[in-house]
Design a protein around this motif. Structure first.
Motif, PDB file in Angstrom:
ATOM      1  N   VAL A 104     -29.465  35.242 -57.648  1.00 33.20           N
ATOM      2  CA  VAL A 104     -29.093  34.537 -58.876  1.00 33.20           C
ATOM      3  C   VAL A 104     -30.295  34.508 -59.812  1.00 33.20           C
ATOM      4  CG1 VAL A 104     -27.227  33.140 -57.935  1.00 33.20           C
ATOM      5  CG2 VAL A 104     -29.583  32.277 -57.823  1.00 33.20           C
ATOM      6  N   SER A 105     -29.987  34.485 -61.086  1.00 31.08           N
ATOM      7  CA  SER A 105     -31.002  34.549 -62.127  1.00 31.08           C
ATOM      8  C   SER A 105     -31.376  33.151 -62.609  1.00 31.08           C
ATOM      9  CB  SER A 105     -30.448  35.362 -63.305  1.00 31.08           C
ATOM     10  OG  SER A 105     -31.334  35.360 -64.391  1.00 31.08           O
ATOM     11  N   CYS A 106     -32.656  32.962 -62.939  1.00 31.75           N
ATOM     12  CA  CYS A 106     -33.130  31.746 -63.618  1.00 31.75           C
ATOM     13  C   CYS A 106     -33.374  32.099 -65.075  1.00 31.75           C
ATOM     14  CB  CYS A 106     -34.431  31.239 -62.991  1.00 31.75           C
ATOM     15  SG  CYS A 106     -34.283  30.743 -61.269  1.00 31.75           S
ATOM     16  N   ASP A 107     -32.719  31.392 -65.990  1.00 32.98           N
ATOM     17  CA  ASP A 107     -32.850  31.693 -67.414  1.00 32.98           C
ATOM     18  C   ASP A 107     -33.029  30.420 -68.224  1.00 32.98           C
ATOM     19  OD1 ASP A 107     -32.383  34.672 -67.583  1.00 32.98           O
ATOM     20  OD2 ASP A 107     -30.609  34.058 -66.468  1.00 32.98           O
TER      21      ASP A 107
ATOM     22  N   LEU B 147     -40.047  28.054 -65.285  1.00 29.49           N
ATOM     23  CA  LEU B 147     -39.921  28.800 -66.545  1.00 29.49           C
ATOM     24  C   LEU B 147     -40.531  28.036 -67.711  1.00 29.49           C
ATOM     25  CD1 LEU B 147     -36.232  30.095 -66.413  1.00 29.49           C
ATOM     26  CD2 LEU B 147     -38.296  31.435 -65.996  1.00 29.49           C
ATOM     27  N   PHE B 148     -40.388  26.719 -67.700  1.00 28.82           N
ATOM     28  CA  PHE B 148     -40.803  25.907 -68.843  1.00 28.82           C
ATOM     29  C   PHE B 148     -42.289  25.566 -68.799  1.00 28.82           C
ATOM     30  CE2 PHE B 148     -36.298  25.161 -67.969  1.00 28.82           C
ATOM     31  CZ  PHE B 148     -35.780  25.668 -69.151  1.00 28.82           C
ATOM     32  N   TYR B 149     -42.950  26.004 -67.730  1.00 31.52           N
ATOM     33  CA  TYR B 149     -44.396  25.830 -67.618  1.00 31.52           C
ATOM     34  C   TYR B 149     -45.119  27.176 -67.541  1.00 31.52           C
ATOM     35  CZ  TYR B 149     -43.215  20.967 -66.678  1.00 31.52           C
ATOM     36  OH  TYR B 149     -42.723  19.683 -66.788  1.00 31.52           O
ATOM     37  N   GLY B 150     -44.353  28.263 -67.731  1.00 28.53           N
ATOM     38  CA  GLY B 150     -44.949  29.591 -67.709  1.00 28.53           C
ATOM     39  C   GLY B 150     -45.435  30.033 -66.344  1.00 28.53           C
ATOM     40  N   ARG B 151     -44.864  29.497 -65.276  1.00 30.11           N
ATOM     41  CA  ARG B 151     -45.347  29.840 -63.931  1.00 30.11           C
ATOM     42  C   ARG B 151     -44.896  31.229 -63.497  1.00 30.11           C
ATOM     43  NH1 ARG B 151     -43.242  24.108 -61.756  1.00 30.11           N
ATOM     44  NH2 ARG B 151     -44.860  22.767 -62.662  1.00 30.11           N
ATOM     45  N   ASN B 152     -43.792  31.693 -64.026  1.00 29.54           N
ATOM     46  CA  ASN B 152     -43.277  33.001 -63.619  1.00 29.54           C
ATOM     47  C   ASN B 152     -44.049  34.123 -64.283  1.00 29.54           C
ATOM     48  OD1 ASN B 152     -41.909  31.930 -66.048  1.00 29.54           O
ATOM     49  ND2 ASN B 152     -40.956  33.966 -66.102  1.00 29.54           N
ATOM     50  N   VAL B 153     -44.127  35.244 -63.587  1.00 25.56           N
ATOM     51  CA  VAL B 153     -44.679  36.474 -64.160  1.00 25.56           C
ATOM     52  C   VAL B 153     -43.561  37.505 -64.107  1.00 25.56           C
ATOM     53  CG1 VAL B 153     -46.428  38.272 -63.985  1.00 25.56           C
ATOM     54  CG2 VAL B 153     -47.018  35.908 -63.405  1.00 25.56           C
ATOM     55  N   GLY B 154     -42.965  37.800 -65.238  1.00 27.47           N
ATOM     56  CA  GLY B 154     -41.814  38.692 -65.274  1.00 27.47           C
ATOM     57  C   GLY B 154     -40.518  37.928 -65.097  1.00 27.47           C
ATOM     58  N   LYS B 155     -39.476  38.665 -64.741  1.00 31.20           N
ATOM     59  CA  LYS B 155     -38.134  38.106 -64.602  1.00 31.20           C
ATOM     60  C   LYS B 155     -38.046  37.205 -63.382  1.00 31.20           C
ATOM     61  CE  LYS B 155     -33.800  37.359 -64.569  1.00 31.20           C
ATOM     62  NZ  LYS B 155     -33.232  36.388 -65.499  1.00 31.20           N
ATOM     63  N   GLN B 156     -37.640  35.938 -63.581  1.00 36.02           N
ATOM     64  CA  GLN B 156     -37.522  34.990 -62.491  1.00 36.02           C
ATOM     65  C   GLN B 156     -36.125  35.049 -61.868  1.00 36.02           C
ATOM     66  OE1 GLN B 156     -40.105  32.428 -61.323  1.00 36.02           O
ATOM     67  NE2 GLN B 156     -38.696  33.115 -59.711  1.00 36.02           N
ATOM     68  N   LEU B 157     -36.074  35.261 -60.561  1.00 33.98           N
ATOM     69  CA  LEU B 157     -34.801  35.245 -59.881  1.00 33.98           C
ATOM     70  C   LEU B 157     -34.966  34.716 -58.467  1.00 33.98           C
ATOM     71  CD1 LEU B 157     -33.896  38.593 -58.321  1.00 33.98           C
ATOM     72  CD2 LEU B 157     -35.703  38.585 -60.037  1.00 33.98           C
ATOM     73  N   VAL B 158     -33.838  34.433 -57.840  1.00 34.37           N
ATOM     74  CA  VAL B 158     -33.819  33.855 -56.501  1.00 34.37           C
ATOM     75  C   VAL B 158     -33.018  34.785 -55.595  1.00 34.37           C
ATOM     76  CG1 VAL B 158     -33.137  31.868 -55.096  1.00 34.37           C
ATOM     77  CG2 VAL B 158     -33.900  31.528 -57.468  1.00 34.37           C
ATOM     78  N   ALA B 159     -33.616  35.166 -54.462  1.00 33.23           N
ATOM     79  CA  ALA B 159     -32.903  35.947 -53.442  1.00 33.23           C
ATOM     80  C   ALA B 159     -32.237  34.962 -52.485  1.00 33.23           C
ATOM     81  CB  ALA B 159     -33.867  36.852 -52.705  1.00 33.23           C
ATOM     82  N   ILE B 160     -30.910  35.012 -52.437  1.00 28.96           N
ATOM     83  CA  ILE B 160     -30.166  34.105 -51.569  1.00 28.96           C
ATOM     84  C   ILE B 160     -29.922  34.742 -50.206  1.00 28.96           C
ATOM     85  CG2 ILE B 160     -27.989  32.854 -51.265  1.00 28.96           C
ATOM     86  CD1 ILE B 160     -27.756  32.625 -54.240  1.00 28.96           C
ATOM     87  N   ALA B 161     -29.565  36.022 -50.211  1.00 29.49           N
ATOM     88  CA  ALA B 161     -29.237  36.710 -48.956  1.00 29.49           C
ATOM     89  C   ALA B 161     -29.650  38.158 -49.065  1.00 29.49           C
ATOM     90  CB  ALA B 161     -27.742  36.608 -48.665  1.00 29.49           C
ATOM     91  N   THR B 162     -29.929  38.782 -47.933  1.00 26.30           N
ATOM     92  CA  THR B 162     -30.227  40.206 -47.938  1.00 26.30           C
ATOM     93  C   THR B 162     -28.921  40.973 -47.923  1.00 26.30           C
ATOM     94  OG1 THR B 162     -30.343  40.210 -45.535  1.00 26.30           O
ATOM     95  CG2 THR B 162     -32.409  39.917 -46.731  1.00 26.30           C
ATOM     96  N   GLU B 163     -28.947  42.157 -48.475  1.00 26.81           N
ATOM     97  CA  GLU B 163     -27.762  42.987 -48.545  1.00 26.81           C
ATOM     98  C   GLU B 163     -27.399  43.462 -47.146  1.00 26.81           C
ATOM     99  OE1 GLU B 163     -24.678  45.638 -49.310  1.00 26.81           O
ATOM    100  OE2 GLU B 163     -25.315  43.718 -50.025  1.00 26.81           O
TER     101      GLU B 163
END
Length: 349
Positions: free
Chosen positions: A55-58, A333-349
């Motif tokens: 899932v994406s964090c935006d 995101l609101f503190y600039g902690r991410n470097v690049g696109k922030q996302l969350v891995a929930i499960a492996t394929e």
């Protein structure tokens, strides 16, 4: 992943909004709760059940955490209900003729392990599973087409244009800058750390970049980097940056309005002081919504896949593992902690 039988009831952790938010959100405004999901669709329905992989964090999710008196372009989240956003999923049950079990898709899904989608027609099938599936939360998903549509359709670039991108190392900004370089533009980006500035110049090929936190005078900084002015400003932050840019636009410049992250957590947004520059310089400032461009998604996907495979576009992700880390990732995101696109891995394929 252990196999599960069709119709089986399985554990389903989910992230809910605990309460409406004012000011900066905190992790405590969200909660990871336990539940169950049934891997079957209602008889006779065209629904699908998705196993969510990423899932994406935006930043726009912040606006949905506040109760608005006037409806926005997307509905507010409801306390006690699961958060939703763009994600990558696999179909595990289907009553829809166009979606079969095993299909990989992307679209708006729940921040949970399994999601029942009553009507999946807004989902896109993934055509290039040979690329990392996580790319479909970003460069090949919503943020990628946002960059592509905003820059080309709203910005209308020409070779030789002077382009400025704020939040330039983020999910959208990094792609905009590279598309501008491929178009033959001169590109400068701003970011909030020296690490990100280095990334812009070494990884993404920006001509110049600067750390806006180290600039006491943004107007002066822009005059240094753009002595001849700015043709296109891809707007991601608003606030003082936009005010400074307006003083440095060239005649007939274009400002695609993508986001204003500096103002999302303010109870009273800042006013802009230099808007008359739009008149004096005949500048066009135009907001746009990525949803309006989903009809062009297949064209975008093939173009971007080509750029990625030919290594004309580089892409950086910031991936956290586990649904329980999603609230902290979004807040970051609101503190600039991410470097690049922030996302969350929930499960492996």
């Amino acid at each position: 992943m252990a196999s599960v039988a069709h119709g089986e009831e399985v554990p389903n952790r989910r992230v809910i909004l605990k309460r409406y938010v004012t000011g900066f959100p905190t992790e405590d405004d969200m909660e990871v709760v336990s539940g169950t999901a049934r891997l079957a669709v209602p008889p006779g329905s065209a629904a699908v059940v998705l196993k969510n992989l990423y899932v994406s964090c935006d930043p726009y999710m912040r606006n949905r955490m506040t109760k608005h008196e006037t409806p926005s372009y997307v509905p507010d989240f409801v306390p006690g209900e699961v958060l939703v956003n763009f994600g990558v999923s696999r179909v595990v049950a289907s009553g829809h003729p166009d979606f079969k079990v095993g299909d990989l898709v992307w679209g708006i899904t729940g921040w949970e392990e399994y999601t029942l989608i009553p009507n999946p027609e807004s989902f896109f099938k993934i055509n290039h599973p040979e690329l990392p599936l996580s790319y479909y939360t970003g460069v090949l998903g919503m943020t990628g087409i946002t960059a592509w549509a905003g820059f080309f359709d709203v910005g209308k670039p020409k070779k030789g244009d002077y382009v400025f991108v704020s939040a330039a190392s983020g999910a959208v900004g990094q792609i905009v800058g590279q598309l501008a370089k491929l178009t033959g533009c001169y590109v400068v980006g701003s970011a909030g750390s020296d690490q990100k500035v280095s990334l812009l110049k070494t990884k993404f090929g920006f001509d110049e970049a600067f750390n806006y936190k180290k600039e006491q005078d943004l107007n002066g900084a822009l005059k240094r980097y753009f002595p001849h002015g700015i043709d296109i400003y891809f707007e991601n932050v608003g606030g003082p940056t936009l005010d400074a840019v307006l003083l440095n636009m060239r005649n007939h410049g274009r400002i695609p309005m993508c986001g204003m992250i500096s103002e999302y957590n303010q109870e009273q947004p800042e006013g802009q002081r230099n808007l008359f520059q739009l008149v004096a310089k005949r500048v066009r400032m135009e907001g746009f919504m990525v949803f309006d461009y989903f009809g062009q998604y297949r064209k975008f996907e093939e173009e971007m896949v080509g750029h990625l495979k030919e290594r004309k576009i580089a892409y950086v992700e910031d991936v956290v593992e586990g649904l329980e880390k999603a609230p902290a990732a979004l807040i970051g995101l609101f503190y600039g902690r991410n470097v690049g696109k922030q996302l969350v891995a929930i499960a492996t394929e």
